[in-house]
Design a protein around this motif. Structure first.
Motif, mmCIF file in Angstrom:
data_model
loop_
_atom_site.group_PDB
_atom_site.id
_atom_site.type_symbol
_atom_site.label_atom_id
_atom_site.label_comp_id
_atom_site.label_asym_id
_atom_site.label_seq_id
_atom_site.Cartn_x
_atom_site.Cartn_y
_atom_site.Cartn_z
ATOM 1 N N UNK A 123 47.348 46.438 -11.372
ATOM 2 C CA UNK A 123 46.730 47.581 -10.706
ATOM 3 C C UNK A 123 46.743 47.376 -9.198
ATOM 4 N N UNK A 124 46.272 48.385 -8.488
ATOM 5 C CA UNK A 124 46.223 48.364 -7.032
ATOM 6 C C UNK A 124 44.844 48.816 -6.578
ATOM 7 N N UNK A 125 44.438 48.331 -5.423
ATOM 8 C CA UNK A 125 43.180 48.779 -4.837
ATOM 9 C C UNK A 125 43.346 48.878 -3.330
ATOM 10 N N UNK A 126 42.493 49.640 -2.724
ATOM 11 C CA UNK A 126 42.570 49.816 -1.278
ATOM 12 C C UNK A 126 42.173 48.539 -0.544
ATOM 13 N N UNK A 127 41.233 47.800 -1.122
ATOM 14 C CA UNK A 127 40.742 46.590 -0.471
ATOM 15 C C UNK A 127 41.597 45.372 -0.773
ATOM 16 N N UNK A 128 42.393 45.456 -1.855
ATOM 17 C CA UNK A 128 43.205 44.309 -2.240
ATOM 18 C C UNK A 128 42.446 43.265 -3.020
ATOM 19 N N UNK A 129 41.230 43.591 -3.433
ATOM 20 C CA UNK A 129 40.404 42.648 -4.182
ATOM 21 C C UNK A 129 40.651 42.799 -5.670
ATOM 22 N N UNK A 130 40.807 41.672 -6.368
ATOM 23 C CA UNK A 130 41.063 41.706 -7.809
ATOM 24 C C UNK A 130 39.868 42.238 -8.579
ATOM 25 N N UNK A 131 38.687 42.126 -8.010
ATOM 26 C CA UNK A 131 37.492 42.599 -8.697
ATOM 27 C C UNK A 131 37.168 44.049 -8.411
ATOM 28 N N UNK A 132 38.019 44.707 -7.635
ATOM 29 C CA UNK A 132 37.766 46.092 -7.253
ATOM 30 C C UNK A 132 38.317 47.029 -8.324
ATOM 31 N N UNK A 133 37.442 47.624 -9.121
ATOM 32 C CA UNK A 133 37.885 48.539 -10.177
ATOM 33 C C UNK A 133 37.197 49.887 -10.017
ATOM 34 N N UNK A 134 36.991 50.291 -8.767
ATOM 35 C CA UNK A 134 36.268 51.522 -8.502
ATOM 36 C C UNK A 134 37.175 52.733 -8.672
ATOM 37 N N UNK A 135 36.635 53.884 -8.330
ATOM 38 C CA UNK A 135 37.349 55.139 -8.523
ATOM 39 C C UNK A 135 38.668 55.183 -7.764
ATOM 40 N N UNK A 136 38.684 54.666 -6.548
ATOM 41 C CA UNK A 136 39.901 54.712 -5.738
ATOM 42 C C UNK A 136 40.999 53.837 -6.333
ATOM 43 N N UNK A 137 40.621 52.685 -6.887
ATOM 44 C CA UNK A 137 41.608 51.812 -7.522
ATOM 45 C C UNK A 137 42.244 52.498 -8.727
ATOM 46 N N UNK A 138 41.434 53.223 -9.491
ATOM 47 C CA UNK A 138 41.959 53.970 -10.639
ATOM 48 C C UNK A 138 42.945 55.032 -10.173
ATOM 49 N N UNK A 139 42.594 55.729 -9.111
ATOM 50 C CA UNK A 139 43.456 56.807 -8.614
ATOM 51 C C UNK A 139 44.776 56.262 -8.065
ATOM 52 N N UNK A 140 44.707 55.184 -7.290
ATOM 53 C CA UNK A 140 45.931 54.587 -6.733
ATOM 54 C C UNK A 140 46.855 54.119 -7.856
ATOM 55 N N UNK A 141 46.294 53.398 -8.817
ATOM 56 C CA UNK A 141 47.095 52.872 -9.926
ATOM 57 C C UNK A 141 47.696 54.004 -10.754
ATOM 58 N N UNK A 142 46.971 55.103 -10.876
ATOM 59 C CA UNK A 142 47.475 56.252 -11.631
ATOM 60 C C UNK A 142 48.657 56.901 -10.920
ATOM 61 N N UNK A 143 48.598 56.986 -9.593
ATOM 62 C CA UNK A 143 49.726 57.548 -8.845
ATOM 63 C C UNK A 143 50.965 56.656 -8.960
ATOM 64 N N UNK A 144 50.759 55.346 -8.978
ATOM 65 C CA UNK A 144 51.898 54.440 -9.175
ATOM 66 C C UNK A 144 52.506 54.656 -10.560
ATOM 67 N N UNK A 145 51.640 54.801 -11.568
ATOM 68 C CA UNK A 145 52.122 55.047 -12.927
ATOM 69 C C UNK A 145 52.899 56.358 -13.002
ATOM 70 N N UNK A 146 52.396 57.394 -12.352
ATOM 71 C CA UNK A 146 53.105 58.674 -12.318
ATOM 72 C C UNK A 146 54.466 58.520 -11.651
ATOM 73 N N UNK A 147 54.511 57.738 -10.577
ATOM 74 C CA UNK A 147 55.773 57.535 -9.866
ATOM 75 C C UNK A 147 56.789 56.810 -10.738
ATOM 76 N N UNK A 148 56.320 55.837 -11.514
ATOM 77 C CA UNK A 148 57.220 55.068 -12.386
ATOM 78 C C UNK A 148 57.795 55.947 -13.493
ATOM 79 N N UNK A 149 56.960 56.809 -14.054
ATOM 80 C CA UNK A 149 57.369 57.599 -15.219
ATOM 81 C C UNK A 149 58.063 58.909 -14.857
#
Length: 214
Positions: A52-78
């Motif tokens: 996954x990805x996060x704005x802060x770059x922290x592995x423990x960051x699983x907030x709303x923004x991290x979900x959104x960023x990771x989802x856009x990457x998934x959309x880009x891949x597919x």
């Protein structure tokens, strides 16, 4: 284009990079998409089967923004004309992380990240049948183009028990089990105390105190 390439090098915001990757995937600009993927791979947070990805770059960051960023990457891949086996393996690691962030009702932290995440996850499911079965309990879930964004749930009647999951289809779906405690009737504590003996005497009196707890 050297100017465009230089512009991408100046982009330090992970959210913007992920959104641009999805944008150029929709535009079928493979070269630019790959440049952006390279930047995303450099800042990806990898944990074995999860990615996954996060704005802060922290592995423990699983907030709303991290979900959104990771989802856009998934959309880009597919969002390509031909998704390779390697692409699916890469996407599977993102999906594995995303589904861990879902709550018991299929949503995420906010309305915005839920919309983007479900859109991305829906690309992972086109037509598939999931069967959850135990010795005395069977449930079927059909996922197709019409209901792929619909969260489906059924209550397991035979609990505790051993359940098997059978999936038939050409894509991937997410299956989750939740143990949601049912509300119980509130109970109050009642204590009755009785004293045996003459408590009016000042000295030399034995008193017996009895408690009844209900």
């Amino acid at each position: 284009d050297p100017v465009v390439t230089k512009g991408f090098e100046d982009v330090k915001n992970t959210y913007t990079t992920a959104l641009l990757a999805y944008t150029f995937s929709l535009a079928k600009d493979t070269d630019t998409q790959q440049q952006l993927f390279k930047k995303l791979e450099d800042v990806a947070i990898s944990d074995r089967s999860h990615l996954h990805w996060s704005q802060s770059g922290s592995a423990g960051d699983s907030d709303s923004l991290a979900v959104e960023i990771s989802s856009y990457v998934l959309l880009a891949v597919l969002t390509t004309d031909s998704v390779s086996t390697a692409d699916l393996g890469f996407a599977n690691r993102i999906v594995s992380w995303l589904v861990k962030q879902q709550n018991a009702y299929g949503g995420f932290s906010s309305t915005q990240d839920t919309v983007v995440a479900l859109q991305a996850l829906s690309l992972y499911a086109t037509k598939v049948t999931v069967t959850v079965q135990s010795a005395g309990d069977t449930h079927h879930f059909d996922v197709n183009q019409d209901n792929k964004l619909l969260y489906q749930e059924k209550q397991l009647q035979n609990v505790p028990a051993k359940y098997s999951i059978e999936v038939k289809g050409s894509t991937c779906v997410s299956v989750q089990f939740y143990n949601i405690p049912t509300a119980t009737e509130a109970k109050t504590l009642s204590i009755d105390a009785k004293i045996e003996g003459d408590c009016k005497k000042t000295f030399g009196q034995d008193l017996l105190l009895n408690f009844t707890v209900k």
